[in-house]
Design an enzyme around this catalytic site. Structure first.
Site, mmCIF file in Angstrom:
data_model
loop_
_atom_site.group_PDB
_atom_site.id
_atom_site.type_symbol
_atom_site.label_atom_id
_atom_site.label_comp_id
_atom_site.label_asym_id
_atom_site.label_seq_id
_atom_site.Cartn_x
_atom_site.Cartn_y
_atom_site.Cartn_z
ATOM 1 N N ARG A 77 0.836 -1.214 0.000
ATOM 2 C CA ARG A 77 0.000 0.000 0.000
ATOM 3 C C ARG A 77 0.867 1.259 0.000
ATOM 4 O O ARG A 77 0.413 2.334 -0.398
ATOM 5 C CB ARG A 77 -0.962 -0.003 1.203
ATOM 6 C CG ARG A 77 -1.790 1.255 1.340
ATOM 7 C CD ARG A 77 -3.054 1.061 2.191
ATOM 8 N NE ARG A 77 -2.821 0.383 3.453
ATOM 9 C CZ ARG A 77 -2.290 0.936 4.554
ATOM 10 N NH1 ARG A 77 -1.917 2.212 4.535
ATOM 11 N NH2 ARG A 77 -2.125 0.249 5.654
ATOM 12 N N TYR A 130 -14.539 16.158 -16.870
ATOM 13 C CA TYR A 130 -15.048 14.783 -16.966
ATOM 14 C C TYR A 130 -16.185 14.639 -15.935
ATOM 15 O O TYR A 130 -16.073 15.163 -14.815
ATOM 16 C CB TYR A 130 -13.901 13.795 -16.711
ATOM 17 C CG TYR A 130 -14.401 12.440 -16.317
ATOM 18 C CD1 TYR A 130 -15.173 11.698 -17.213
ATOM 19 C CD2 TYR A 130 -14.150 11.906 -15.055
ATOM 20 C CE1 TYR A 130 -15.674 10.452 -16.839
ATOM 21 C CE2 TYR A 130 -14.636 10.671 -14.684
ATOM 22 C CZ TYR A 130 -15.406 9.947 -15.584
ATOM 23 O OH TYR A 130 -15.904 8.728 -15.216
ATOM 24 N N ASP A 213 -5.364 18.188 -15.426
ATOM 25 C CA ASP A 213 -5.739 16.845 -15.894
ATOM 26 C C ASP A 213 -5.336 16.780 -17.367
ATOM 27 O O ASP A 213 -5.929 17.425 -18.227
ATOM 28 C CB ASP A 213 -7.246 16.632 -15.702
ATOM 29 C CG ASP A 213 -7.676 15.221 -16.083
ATOM 30 O OD1 ASP A 213 -7.070 14.633 -16.992
ATOM 31 O OD2 ASP A 213 -8.640 14.715 -15.492
ATOM 32 N N LYS A 238 -6.617 5.528 -19.770
ATOM 33 C CA LYS A 238 -6.772 5.986 -21.146
ATOM 34 C C LYS A 238 -5.484 5.707 -21.938
ATOM 35 O O LYS A 238 -5.099 4.576 -22.087
ATOM 36 C CB LYS A 238 -7.185 7.457 -21.133
ATOM 37 C CG LYS A 238 -8.377 7.743 -20.197
ATOM 38 C CD LYS A 238 -9.598 6.950 -20.597
ATOM 39 C CE LYS A 238 -10.880 7.279 -19.867
ATOM 40 N NZ LYS A 238 -10.932 7.210 -18.423
HETATM 41 C C1 LIG Z 1 -10.342 13.648 -18.418
HETATM 42 C C2 LIG Z 1 -10.607 12.529 -17.443
HETATM 43 N N1 LIG Z 1 -10.115 12.625 -16.194
HETATM 44 C C3 LIG Z 1 -10.326 11.660 -15.281
HETATM 45 C C4 LIG Z 1 -11.085 10.551 -15.572
HETATM 46 C C5 LIG Z 1 -11.334 9.508 -14.521
HETATM 47 O O1 LIG Z 1 -10.497 8.426 -14.746
HETATM 48 P P1 LIG Z 1 -10.806 6.914 -14.267
HETATM 49 O O2 LIG Z 1 -11.999 6.457 -15.025
HETATM 50 O O3 LIG Z 1 -9.551 6.194 -14.579
HETATM 51 O O4 LIG Z 1 -11.091 6.983 -12.796
HETATM 52 C C6 LIG Z 1 -11.599 10.403 -16.871
HETATM 53 C C7 LIG Z 1 -12.395 9.207 -17.216
HETATM 54 O O5 LIG Z 1 -13.001 9.137 -18.276
HETATM 55 C C8 LIG Z 1 -11.357 11.430 -17.822
HETATM 56 O O6 LIG Z 1 -11.834 11.356 -19.076
#
Ligand SMILES: Cc1ncc(COP(=O)(O)O)c(C=O)c1O
Length: 441
Positions: A77, A130, A213, A238
């Protein structure tokens, strides 16, 4: 750190893609194995009690590391070789000093935000975000007394500053979260502009941590740390994972900021496991090829869509015009347009669904950045939880479809999109755009 740190051949400093196969891994420590094994273990054996004591002191920040001392392995962890080597490799793309890997992108975002925000604070953020991040900011964090103050992507900083200063007046702003390009509209935020603004709000302990992000373009096509950001965050599900078979997250930044986040990661228990770490290391070996191939395909797809009679508008960074207010920002901070396209079909939800239901090669699924092309309907899927007013204001319309272009042959992707567009409004035949394009080549 292994002997591979700063590996050079002669005077040539090796590029990240050349380092993804070996960096940070020492075969001598694993019976000469070429590839890093999966260290599928929950805990690690200390040679002596004094080692255990010293490792805990360092891990918990009780004292500074000695000049030659390194944090030993304790418990998965906190750390694990698959995660540590992966984190070293992630640092190379964004030129960060530290990285932390998480169970998901949301775990990375939540852990990073909770490291710095406390009740009474303001979190400044771009819009849209998101859908999961939007929910966290607008529904969960307010329950902990944290107020989210948003500003729209696609608007130059100069036009936002006065309004933002008025909204946050007198409140502590320990963090700023920017998603650029934004999911799903691909709106841009000026990273340097927002970083300069944020850093003018306070110094020392009051200096906001600017988080970007970078899921849509990074880690290949945008490097936010070069433009004043303090932390880069990824849904590693992704492009970094890239094969639609793993959920993970990551953040990369300065040692100090990432160190604080890692401490909270230990106590929230949001670190990824060794198997996830191993899968992501394997994926990073082909990251550049995958992202480059998908981006090239997306350029074909966008130019196919742009004047299709059944398409009302196309959002793709490769189509940005110099008259666009964010054109200079695009040129300054984006290296390439990536492989995400959002477009509006002519009509509304019904027509968008007809298109999605008719796809044959492209899968109807949320997520993005994988080898396979995926299509989804943001208004009723990834962004269904965003308030209807915000959706309308931010351009997440019922006619909007998001496509993550994969690495299939571009003609096959276009053929599928073409036939699915033709399927909109049963019986109505649109001109065979694909045949026209082929004839023109
Ligand atoms: C721009 C963006 N940030 C964060 C996330 C969240 O990621 P996760 O699904 O791996 O938790 C996503 C998910 O689609 C995303 O498109």
């Amino acid at each position: 750190m292994s002997k591979y740190k700063d590996r050079k051949v002669g005077d040539t400093k090796l590029k990240p893609e050349s380092m993804m196969m070996s960096y940070g891994y020492d075969p001598k420590l694993s019976e000469g194995a070429l590839k890093c094994p999966i260290f599928q273990t929950s805990t690690f054996v200390f040679e002596k009690a004094e080692d255990g004591k010293a490792f805990f002191e360092l891990a918990l920040g009780v004292r500074e590391k000695g000049p030659t001392e390194r944090l030993g392995l304790i418990y998965s962890r906190l750390n694990n070789p698959d995660l540590e080597i992966l984190e070293d490799r992630l640092c190379l793309w964004d030129e960060g000093d530290g990285a932390a890997v998480f169970q998901s992108g949301m775990a990375a975002i939540a852990t990073a935000l909770l490291t710095f925000l406390r009740p009474g604070d303001v979190l400044l953020h771009s819009d849209p975000l998101y859908g999961g991040t939007d929910h966290l900011l607008k529904h969960i964090l307010p329950e902990f007394g944290i107020q989210a103050v948003g500003f729209p992507a696609g608007v130059p900083m100069g036009e936002l500053e006065n309004e933002l200063r008025a909204q946050i007046k007198g409140k502590r702003v320990p963090a700023v979260l920017v998603e650029t390009p934004a999911n799903p509209t691909l709106g841009l935020v000026d990273i340097q502009g927002i970083a300069d603004f944020a850093h003018s709000l306070g110094e020392g302990a009051d200096r906001p941590v600017v988080m970007v992000d970078n899921t849509f373009l990074g880690p290949l096509f945008q490097h936010p740390l070069e433009h004043g950001a303090d932390l880069v965050i990824y849904s590693a599900t992704k492009f970094i994972g890239g094969h639609g078979d793993v959920v993970a997250g990551a953040c990369v930044g300065g040692k100090e900021v990432v160190g604080q986040i890692r401490t909270l990661r230990t106590f929230l228990g949001t670190a990824a496991g060794p198997w996830t770490g191993w899968l992501l290391m394997r994926s990073l070996e082909t990251l550049k090829m995958r992202m480059t191939a998908a981006m090239k395909n997306a350029q074909y797809v966008a130019s196919f869509l742009v004047d299709h009679p059944k398409v009302k508008s196309v959002h793709y960074l490769g189509l940005i015009q110099d008259a666009d207010p964010m054109y200079d920002v695009y040129r300054k901070q984006c290296i390439a347009p990536g492989s995400l396209i959002a477009f509006e079909v002519d009509g509304g939800e019904k027509e968008a669904f007809e298109f999605l239901n008719a796809l044959q090669l492209i899968s109807l699924a949320v997520s993005l950045g994988g080898t396979e092309s995926l299509a989804e309907h943001p208004a009723t899927m990834t962004h269904s939880d965003v308030s209807p007013e915000d959706r309308e204001r931010l351009g997440i319309t019922p006619a909007l479809v998001r496509i993550s272009v994969g690495v299939e042959h571009p003609e096959d992707i276009i053929a599928d999109i073409d036939q699915a567009l033709h399927a909109i409004g049963a019986g109505k035949k649109a001109p065979a755009k694909l045949a026209e394009m082929k004839a023109a080549r």
